[in-house]
Design a protein around this motif. Sequence first.
Motif, PDB file in Angstrom:
ATOM      1  N   TRP A 193       0.872  -1.180   0.000  1.00  0.00           N
ATOM      2  CA  TRP A 193       0.000   0.000   0.000  1.00  0.00           C
ATOM      3  C   TRP A 193       0.896   1.213   0.000  1.00  0.00           C
ATOM      4  CZ3 TRP A 193      -0.909   3.923   3.717  1.00  0.00           C
ATOM      5  CH2 TRP A 193      -1.994   4.743   3.420  1.00  0.00           C
ATOM      6  N   TRP A 224      -3.393   6.752  -1.123  1.00  0.00           N
ATOM      7  CA  TRP A 224      -4.839   6.668  -1.307  1.00  0.00           C
ATOM      8  C   TRP A 224      -5.187   6.878  -2.767  1.00  0.00           C
ATOM      9  CZ3 TRP A 224      -8.046   4.938   2.272  1.00  0.00           C
ATOM     10  CH2 TRP A 224      -7.603   4.945   3.587  1.00  0.00           C
ATOM     11  N   LYS A 225      -6.140   6.099  -3.217  1.00  0.00           N
ATOM     12  CA  LYS A 225      -6.644   6.259  -4.580  1.00  0.00           C
ATOM     13  C   LYS A 225      -7.694   7.362  -4.575  1.00  0.00           C
ATOM     14  CE  LYS A 225      -6.087   1.354  -5.225  1.00  0.00           C
ATOM     15  NZ  LYS A 225      -6.763   0.109  -5.013  1.00  0.00           N
ATOM     16  N   LEU A 273     -11.229   9.018  -4.898  1.00  0.00           N
ATOM     17  CA  LEU A 273     -12.534   8.429  -4.593  1.00  0.00           C
ATOM     18  C   LEU A 273     -13.601   8.951  -5.551  1.00  0.00           C
ATOM     19  CD1 LEU A 273     -12.766   8.465  -0.697  1.00  0.00           C
ATOM     20  CD2 LEU A 273     -12.446   6.514  -2.193  1.00  0.00           C
ATOM     21  N   ARG A 317     -17.819   4.597  -4.056  1.00  0.00           N
ATOM     22  CA  ARG A 317     -16.623   3.742  -4.077  1.00  0.00           C
ATOM     23  C   ARG A 317     -15.858   3.880  -2.766  1.00  0.00           C
ATOM     24  NH1 ARG A 317     -16.249   0.657  -8.877  1.00  0.00           N
ATOM     25  NH2 ARG A 317     -17.706   1.688 -10.250  1.00  0.00           N
ATOM     26  N   SER A 335     -12.000   3.030  -0.647  1.00  0.00           N
ATOM     27  CA  SER A 335     -10.559   2.800  -0.741  1.00  0.00           C
ATOM     28  C   SER A 335     -10.111   2.267   0.612  1.00  0.00           C
ATOM     29  CB  SER A 335      -9.830   4.110  -1.072  1.00  0.00           C
ATOM     30  OG  SER A 335      -8.443   3.862  -1.228  1.00  0.00           O
ATOM     31  N   ASP A 336      -9.306   1.214   0.580  1.00  0.00           N
ATOM     32  CA  ASP A 336      -8.854   0.570   1.817  1.00  0.00           C
ATOM     33  C   ASP A 336      -7.354   0.730   1.990  1.00  0.00           C
ATOM     34  OD1 ASP A 336     -11.451  -0.357   1.994  1.00  0.00           O
ATOM     35  OD2 ASP A 336     -10.962  -2.360   1.244  1.00  0.00           O
ATOM     36  N   ARG A 347     -11.189   1.723   6.015  1.00  0.00           N
ATOM     37  CA  ARG A 347     -11.920   1.853   4.751  1.00  0.00           C
ATOM     38  C   ARG A 347     -12.545   3.246   4.712  1.00  0.00           C
ATOM     39  NH1 ARG A 347     -15.799  -2.736   2.584  1.00  0.00           N
ATOM     40  NH2 ARG A 347     -13.773  -3.387   1.797  1.00  0.00           N
ATOM     41  N   THR A 386     -15.067   5.643   2.336  1.00  0.00           N
ATOM     42  CA  THR A 386     -16.072   5.548   1.274  1.00  0.00           C
ATOM     43  C   THR A 386     -16.642   6.935   0.985  1.00  0.00           C
ATOM     44  OG1 THR A 386     -16.672   3.357   2.107  1.00  0.00           O
ATOM     45  CG2 THR A 386     -18.225   4.398   0.589  1.00  0.00           C
TER      46      THR A 386
END
Length: 174
Positions: free
Chosen positions: A61, A64-65, A67, A71, A73-74, A145, A147
């Motif tokens: 990891w 962060w992707k 969002l 959706r 992201s974890d 997580r 969201t």
Amino acid sequence: MRTRADAVSRRLQWAAALTVAGLVVFGTSTAHALWQSRTALTAGALTAGSFDLSTEWVGAWTAWKPLYPGRASDTATLRVTETAAGGTTLRWRLSASPAVSADLAPYVTTQVYVGACGTGTPLGPTGYSPAGGLSPGQSVDLCLRVTLATTAPPSVQGKAVAPTITVTADQVVS
């Protein structure tokens, strides 16, 4: 008819009875005091245990992707370990508080899991602790997580999220 000798005898009986009663009532506290014993004890050093935490990201990891609505992201696994050298008997409970930037807060929900995100146990407001608390040296794996709400405005969609997570350990009675 009574004689003077009977009256004296009766007075002696009453005096004897009162004397015995006095000895019983007042003599017990005196006898109790005579049976007490005191001994000085030498005191050694008294120490209290302590505990400390270490955290380590486990797994792949890096960031962060962005969002998008609906959706999630974890994170990778965040391993939390009690590391104090003197904490051999202290039990502990783990809690975590995630946060996101103020502009994203109305549209982002966060959930910390014990174990893997989505399949682990959600970490509630009272934290995580098995019966009796976590043992000294024991580790707990956490996952965060994040969201984005389906109703998020276009201004926050696709934005990279950089949440923070504060991990706390509290002593519990074992």
